[in-house]
Design an enzyme around this catalytic site. Structure first.
Site, short mmCIF file in Angstrom:
data_model
loop_
_atom_site.label_atom_id
_atom_site.label_comp_id
_atom_site.label_asym_id
_atom_site.label_seq_id
_atom_site.Cartn_x
_atom_site.Cartn_y
_atom_site.Cartn_z
N GLU A 30 1.22 -15.86 2.60
CA GLU A 30 2.26 -16.17 1.61
C GLU A 30 3.47 -15.24 1.78
O GLU A 30 3.42 -14.28 2.55
CB GLU A 30 1.70 -16.06 0.20
CG GLU A 30 1.17 -14.67 -0.13
CD GLU A 30 1.48 -14.22 -1.55
OE1 GLU A 30 2.61 -14.42 -2.02
OE2 GLU A 30 0.57 -13.64 -2.17
N LYS B 290 -6.45 -8.13 -10.10
CA LYS B 290 -6.01 -6.84 -10.61
C LYS B 290 -6.16 -6.78 -12.12
O LYS B 290 -6.04 -7.81 -12.78
CB LYS B 290 -4.56 -6.82 -10.21
CG LYS B 290 -3.79 -5.80 -10.19
CD LYS B 290 -2.37 -5.87 -9.72
CE LYS B 290 -2.13 -6.39 -8.35
NZ LYS B 290 -2.16 -7.81 -8.27
N1 PSU Z 1 -0.39 -10.14 -7.03
C1 PSU Z 1 -0.06 -9.14 -6.20
N2 PSU Z 1 1.01 -9.26 -5.39
C2 PSU Z 1 1.78 -10.38 -5.41
C3 PSU Z 1 1.42 -11.46 -6.29
C4 PSU Z 1 0.33 -11.29 -7.08
O1 PSU Z 1 -0.72 -8.11 -6.16
O2 PSU Z 1 2.76 -10.45 -4.66
C5 PSU Z 1 2.21 -12.72 -6.26
C6 PSU Z 1 1.48 -13.81 -5.47
O3 PSU Z 1 2.42 -14.54 -4.72
C7 PSU Z 1 0.90 -14.69 -6.57
C8 PSU Z 1 1.98 -14.58 -7.62
O4 PSU Z 1 0.69 -16.03 -6.17
O5 PSU Z 1 2.37 -13.22 -7.58
C9 PSU Z 1 1.47 -14.96 -8.99
O6 PSU Z 1 2.53 -14.98 -9.88
P1 PSU Z 1 2.30 -15.45 -11.38
O7 PSU Z 1 1.42 -14.40 -11.99
O8 PSU Z 1 3.68 -15.47 -11.96
O9 PSU Z 1 1.67 -16.78 -11.31
#
Ligand code: PSU
Ligand code: MN
Length: 303
Positions: free
Chosen positions: A26, A160
């Site tokens: 990604e 996390k």
């Molecule tokens: N967790 C991380 N690093 C990240 C992300 C999540 O430790 O870069 C990113 C990923 O691309 C994940 C997105 O799909 O955040 C999720 O965002 P949201 O919580 O807004 O759905």
């Protein structure tokens, strides 16, 4: 998808045509997950890790209105340095592409694109989940919904504790997403090897995991799979220290009224500041560890 919307690197297309192993990666982690220059350096090292473990890396992003699968170093550098690049989850893709924009793709968007291209395995750091306080805010990541309906396997380091881990596991259960811990009984918590919760299943080798993936597809459930790979012992952070910083960052976000797609990037950046960079170092180590496992799984899937 019409070719004018899709720029797939010829090496990746021919690997897919010949059924050689490919791992999707990604790009929101580059655009919104890490600061410059660690973001671009990590992106390149993660690609090298995939290659070193027997698969071809396919980093996914939206560049000037097209879905790019396989990015050049200069495209990576541009994504990593451009300030106004969008964070695109699956639902954002059409609007961003329609206006010719560029975006980092989240787990949900990257899964959608991987499925279109025929890429079965995808490595990342952490997936989104159910946020703490979601009972009030309704903040549940679109990643979990996509996992429920798109048959791509995502290798991550667990979830996390910026998130509500028990609720995230409940949601995945509802969405029929198998959660398999690699070489561990416990579901890992990203910076640490255990969340204190048991994973639903434990499988110990890439071959076993690849077999489970193949069987899951034969069952035809159509959902994705989540492979939770604990951070290497040497890179793990002390939970007593990192959990306090996470709690502080979550409280600050609530005070400042930060929500929706800004929340996760805010928390990641704030935790990095509070930890003096040690969370970023752990993040880099675990992404590489996941890329290596994903490549090995991909290699035994196609074997
Ligand atoms: N967790 C991380 N690093 C990240 C992300 C999540 O430790 O870069 C990113 C990923 O691309 C994940 C997105 O799909 O955040 C999720 O965002 P949201 O919580 O807004 O759905
Ligand atoms: Mn959200």
């Amino acid at each position: 998808m019409k070719p004018e919307f899709l720029a797939i690197h010829p090496d990746i297309q021919s690997a897919l045509d010949q059924r050689r192993p490919v791992v999707a990666l990604e790009s929101t982690i580059i655009t919104h997950g890490m600061p410059y220059p660690e973001n671009v350096r990590t992106a390149i090292e993660v690609e090298e890790t995939v290659r070193a473990n027997g698969a071809l890396p396919a980093t996914v992003a939206v560049i000037d209105g097209k879905i790019a699968i396989g990015l050049s170093k200069s495209a990576l550098e541009r994504l990593a340095t451009t300030k106004d690049v969008v964070k695109a989850s699956g639902r954002d893709l059409a609007a961003v592409m329609s206006r010719g924009g560029s975006a980092g793709t989240t787990v949900s968007a990257t899964m959608r694109i991987a499925a279109l291209a025929g890429i079965k395995i995808f490595a990342t750091g952490g997936v989104g989940g159910v946020h703490r306080g979601a009972q009030e805010t309704f903040d549940v990541s679109a990643d979990l919904v996509e996992l429920g309906r798109t048959a791509v396997t995502v290798v991550c380091a667990g979830v996390k504790s910026i998130l509500d881990i028990p609720l995230t596991l409940e949601y995945l259960e509802t969405q029929r997403v198998p959660v398999i811990a690699a070489g561990s009984d416990d579901f890992p918590a990203f910076y640490t090897r255990s969340s204190g919760l048991k994973a639903d299943h434990r499988l110990d080798t890439p071959e076993q995991i690849a077999r489970a993936i193949a069987i899951h597809w034969q069952l035809g459930s159509g959902s994705g799979m989540l492979i939770a790979n604990p951070i290497p012992e040497a890179d793990a952070l002390d939970p007593a220290i990192i959990d306090g910083m996470i709690a502080d960052a979550v409280a600050e976000a609530a005070e400042q009224g930060i929500g929706r797609k800004e929340l996760t990037p805010f928390l990641l950046a704030r935790i990095n500041e509070l930890s003096g960079g040690s969370s970023l170092r752990a993040n880099i180590a675990l992404v590489k560890n996941n890329a290596a496992l994903a490549a090995r799984i991909a290699a035994s899937l196609d074997a």
